[in-house]
Design a protein around this motif. Structure first.
Motif, PDB file in Angstrom:
ATOM      1  N   LEU A 215       0.834  -1.197   0.000  1.00  0.00           N
ATOM      2  CA  LEU A 215       0.000   0.000   0.000  1.00  0.00           C
ATOM      3  C   LEU A 215       0.866   1.244   0.000  1.00  0.00           C
ATOM      4  O   LEU A 215       1.723   1.408   0.873  1.00  0.00           O
ATOM      5  CB  LEU A 215      -0.837   0.037   1.266  1.00  0.00           C
ATOM      6  N   VAL A 216       0.631   2.104  -0.969  1.00  0.00           N
ATOM      7  CA  VAL A 216       1.386   3.354  -1.046  1.00  0.00           C
ATOM      8  C   VAL A 216       0.515   4.464  -0.468  1.00  0.00           C
ATOM      9  O   VAL A 216      -0.683   4.533  -0.744  1.00  0.00           O
ATOM     10  CB  VAL A 216       1.761   3.680  -2.507  1.00  0.00           C
ATOM     11  N   LEU A 217       1.108   5.304   0.347  1.00  0.00           N
ATOM     12  CA  LEU A 217       0.357   6.405   0.944  1.00  0.00           C
ATOM     13  C   LEU A 217       1.268   7.607   1.110  1.00  0.00           C
ATOM     14  O   LEU A 217       2.487   7.486   1.021  1.00  0.00           O
ATOM     15  CB  LEU A 217      -0.191   5.992   2.310  1.00  0.00           C
ATOM     16  N   ALA A 224      -3.964   8.135   7.273  1.00  0.00           N
ATOM     17  CA  ALA A 224      -3.672   7.022   8.176  1.00  0.00           C
ATOM     18  C   ALA A 224      -4.912   6.184   8.483  1.00  0.00           C
ATOM     19  O   ALA A 224      -4.875   4.950   8.408  1.00  0.00           O
ATOM     20  CB  ALA A 224      -3.045   7.557   9.461  1.00  0.00           C
ATOM     21  N   ALA A 225      -6.016   6.862   8.803  1.00  0.00           N
ATOM     22  CA  ALA A 225      -7.240   6.136   9.149  1.00  0.00           C
ATOM     23  C   ALA A 225      -7.719   5.318   7.960  1.00  0.00           C
ATOM     24  O   ALA A 225      -8.113   4.161   8.095  1.00  0.00           O
ATOM     25  CB  ALA A 225      -8.322   7.120   9.581  1.00  0.00           C
ATOM     26  N   GLU A 226      -7.624   5.934   6.800  1.00  0.00           N
ATOM     27  CA  GLU A 226      -8.075   5.233   5.604  1.00  0.00           C
ATOM     28  C   GLU A 226      -7.187   4.021   5.326  1.00  0.00           C
ATOM     29  O   GLU A 226      -7.661   2.976   4.891  1.00  0.00           O
ATOM     30  CB  GLU A 226      -8.047   6.191   4.416  1.00  0.00           C
ATOM     31  N   THR A 227      -5.898   4.186   5.586  1.00  0.00           N
ATOM     32  CA  THR A 227      -4.966   3.085   5.367  1.00  0.00           C
ATOM     33  C   THR A 227      -5.335   1.892   6.242  1.00  0.00           C
ATOM     34  O   THR A 227      -5.334   0.746   5.801  1.00  0.00           O
ATOM     35  CB  THR A 227      -3.532   3.549   5.689  1.00  0.00           C
ATOM     36  N   ARG A 228      -5.687   2.175   7.492  1.00  0.00           N
ATOM     37  CA  ARG A 228      -6.119   1.092   8.380  1.00  0.00           C
ATOM     38  C   ARG A 228      -7.317   0.357   7.821  1.00  0.00           C
ATOM     39  O   ARG A 228      -7.392  -0.861   7.855  1.00  0.00           O
ATOM     40  CB  ARG A 228      -6.536   1.669   9.737  1.00  0.00           C
ATOM     41  N   ARG A 229      -8.266   1.124   7.340  1.00  0.00           N
ATOM     42  CA  ARG A 229      -9.474   0.490   6.795  1.00  0.00           C
ATOM     43  C   ARG A 229      -9.130  -0.372   5.592  1.00  0.00           C
ATOM     44  O   ARG A 229      -9.649  -1.472   5.428  1.00  0.00           O
ATOM     45  CB  ARG A 229     -10.502   1.555   6.406  1.00  0.00           C
ATOM     46  N   LEU A 338      -9.952 -13.093  14.403  1.00  0.00           N
ATOM     47  CA  LEU A 338      -9.823 -12.557  13.048  1.00  0.00           C
ATOM     48  C   LEU A 338      -8.803 -11.436  13.133  1.00  0.00           C
ATOM     49  O   LEU A 338      -9.036 -10.433  13.807  1.00  0.00           O
ATOM     50  CB  LEU A 338     -11.156 -11.995  12.555  1.00  0.00           C
ATOM     51  N   ALA A 339      -7.656 -11.664  12.506  1.00  0.00           N
ATOM     52  CA  ALA A 339      -6.583 -10.674  12.592  1.00  0.00           C
ATOM     53  C   ALA A 339      -6.908  -9.484  11.700  1.00  0.00           C
ATOM     54  O   ALA A 339      -6.458  -9.388  10.571  1.00  0.00           O
ATOM     55  CB  ALA A 339      -5.261 -11.302  12.185  1.00  0.00           C
ATOM     56  N   LEU A 340      -7.730  -8.600  12.198  1.00  0.00           N
ATOM     57  CA  LEU A 340      -8.127  -7.415  11.432  1.00  0.00           C
ATOM     58  C   LEU A 340      -7.837  -6.187  12.272  1.00  0.00           C
ATOM     59  O   LEU A 340      -8.372  -6.051  13.360  1.00  0.00           O
ATOM     60  CB  LEU A 340      -9.631  -7.440  11.142  1.00  0.00           C
ATOM     61  N   ALA A 341      -6.969  -5.326  11.780  1.00  0.00           N
ATOM     62  CA  ALA A 341      -6.746  -4.069  12.489  1.00  0.00           C
ATOM     63  C   ALA A 341      -7.903  -3.156  12.112  1.00  0.00           C
ATOM     64  O   ALA A 341      -7.832  -2.402  11.158  1.00  0.00           O
ATOM     65  CB  ALA A 341      -5.411  -3.469  12.084  1.00  0.00           C
ATOM     66  N   VAL A 342      -8.985  -3.280  12.853  1.00  0.00           N
ATOM     67  CA  VAL A 342     -10.239  -2.682  12.401  1.00  0.00           C
ATOM     68  C   VAL A 342     -10.258  -1.162  12.510  1.00  0.00           C
ATOM     69  O   VAL A 342     -10.879  -0.480  11.724  1.00  0.00           O
ATOM     70  CB  VAL A 342     -11.414  -3.317  13.167  1.00  0.00           C
ATOM     71  N   GLY A 343      -9.540  -0.628  13.494  1.00  0.00           N
ATOM     72  CA  GLY A 343      -9.485   0.830  13.635  1.00  0.00           C
ATOM     73  C   GLY A 343     -10.859   1.451  13.787  1.00  0.00           C
ATOM     74  O   GLY A 343     -11.678   0.987  14.578  1.00  0.00           O
TER      75      GLY A 343
END
Ligand SMILES: Nc1ncnc2c1ncn2[C@@H]1O[C@H](COP(=O)(O)OP(=O)(O)O)[C@@H](O)[C@H]1O
Ligand SMILES: [Mg+2]
Length: 401
Positions: A215-217, A224-229, A338-343
């Motif tokens: 993922l490029v940001l 940052a928040a969007e990247t987590r999603r 479920l390994a999800l960094a849900v944020g």
């Protein structure tokens, strides 16, 4: 041998094309047979290298960096006769089954066909060349996410429209429309089976251990928040995100520099560093500095790659997201992780038969339950740093059967 696949995605303009091209150049420099393919309709891969590219792989710099090949797949050009024909089939069958013409038109407007075909083309190129690594310059994130979720969404769509029990449909048609309709249905059903196979193969490719998404940001707070999603949504699809790349980091200034420009840079850099620190838990974040000149051409791209990877291998980043699910025992209960960094995502859970339907920001994924948990009832769910934990308790009624 199947080539490893490295997909670059991110918002428009963040530097996907540049970094995909730089990565491929670096791979070629280290002696690997690398192909970089762009599936973004807004093609700029050729611009990044400063050469003209077509749909077939061509060598980028035959006189300098040998072994580097590139291609631009135009998704729009791929909508081929086979699809048009399939649509025709479907419409005829639906009409035969008494479905209104306009509804049939809508039902057969197959969603995301272009992207799907572009992915299929990447798969074909990856399978039919000497490539050790295929780097893909994807479209913007939202588009790519849709694309990655597509095989499953599509399979679900076909399943709804044409139940696995085709015989039922066949029987209906025979009664209502006669044997001509049955023949047409058979032809359509065959075409659909082939399509389903293609979809399965694509899903296999995307969720394979040899495939990783980078993922490029740009290091900004809102990103940052969007990247987590995005990371969570990809994990939900079973797609491994291996590494984030923060592009356009402003240069660090020496402590003894003073003046307005130095102060601006210092503040900006401190903000950017804070964003990178915030994202650190998502795995390895690499950073690329904002260069004074646009990195165009193999030499400039190799320099970007040196800043990006140092002496490391561009493939096999540290800190990739591992398996999506695991089950542990906790007293007389089981915990499905479920390994999800849900944020800050919107999360919804539902048990649907032997599957767990996880909806994240409107995207639904059916996670098949391990056999053990099928005979359990859900007693609760929690979110923590490691992701989502769903608790199950054996159901005595189900257990006995
Ligand atoms: N680190 C960087 N420093 C300077 N210019 C950059 C950098 N990364 C990208 N660019 C420039 O920014 C523009 C957009 O980059 P590009 O890779 O095409 O983005 P994307 O593919 O995500 O739309 C291009 O002109 C590119 O040369
Ligand atoms: Mg691009």
């Amino acid at each position: 041998m199947s080539a490893g696949l490295l997909l670059f995605t991110g918002k428009g303009g963040v530097g996907k094309t540049t970094l995909a091209a730089a990565t491929a150049a670096r791979l070629a420099e280290s002696g690997r047979k690398a192909l970089v393919v762009s599936t973004d309709p807004a093609h700029s891969l050729g611009d990044a290298f400063g050469v003209r590219l077509g749909a077939a792989p061509t060598e980028v710099d035959p006189d300098g960096l040998t072994g580097l090949h590139a291609a631009q797949v135009d998704p729009r050009a791929l909508v081929d006769d086979a699809w048009t024909e399939l649509r025709g089939h479907l419409r005829t069958v639906l009409a035969g089954a008494g479905v209104d013409e306009l509804d049939a038109e809508e039902l057969t407007a197959l969603p995301g066909v272009e992207e799907l075909l572009a992915l299929g083309e990447v798969r074909r190129l990856a399978a039919n060349g000497p490539w050790e690594v295929v780097v893909v310059d994807c479209g913007p994130t939202a588009e790519t996410l849709r694309l990655l979720a597509l095989p499953e969404a599509f399979a679900g769509y076909l399943e709804r429209l044409f139940p696995t029990h085709r015989r039922v449909v066949r029987g209906l048609l025979a009664g209502a429309a006669g044997s001509g309709a049955v023949d047409r249905w058979d032809a359509t059903a065959d075409a659909l089976s082939r399509l389903a196979e293609r979809l399965d193969a694509l899903r296999g490719m995307l969720t394979s251990d040899d495939t990783a998404v980078r993922l490029v940001l740009t290091p900004e707070r809102v990103v940052a928040a969007e990247t987590r999603r995005t990371v969570a949504a990809l994990a939900l699809q079973g797609v491994r995100v291996s590494g984030l790349v923060a592009n356009r980091l402003v240069p660090a200034v020496a402590a003894d520099e003073s003046g307005a420009a130095a102060s601006w840079l210092r503040t900006r850099r401190a903000e950017q560093d804070a964003v990178l620190a915030d994202l650190a838990d998502l795995g390895g974040v690499r950073a690329v500095e904002h260069r004074a000149a646009e990195p165009v051409g193999v030499e400039a791209l190799l320099e970007v790659a040196r800043g990006l990877y140092g002496d490391d291998d561009p493939v096999g980043e540290p800190g990739g997201s591992g398996a999506l699910t695991s089950v542990e025992r906790d007293g007389d209960e089981y915990v499905l992780r479920l390994a999800l960094a849900v944020g800050e995502s919107d999360l919804d859970l539902a048990r649907v038969g032997d599957e767990l339907a996880v909806t994240l920001d409107g995207r639904r994924k059916l996670v098949p339950l391990p056999p053990l948990l099928k005979r359990c009832v859900v007693t609760g769910a929690e979110l923590d740093d490691g992701g989502l934990a769903v608790r199950f308790r054996p159901d005595p009624d189900l257990w006995m059967r």
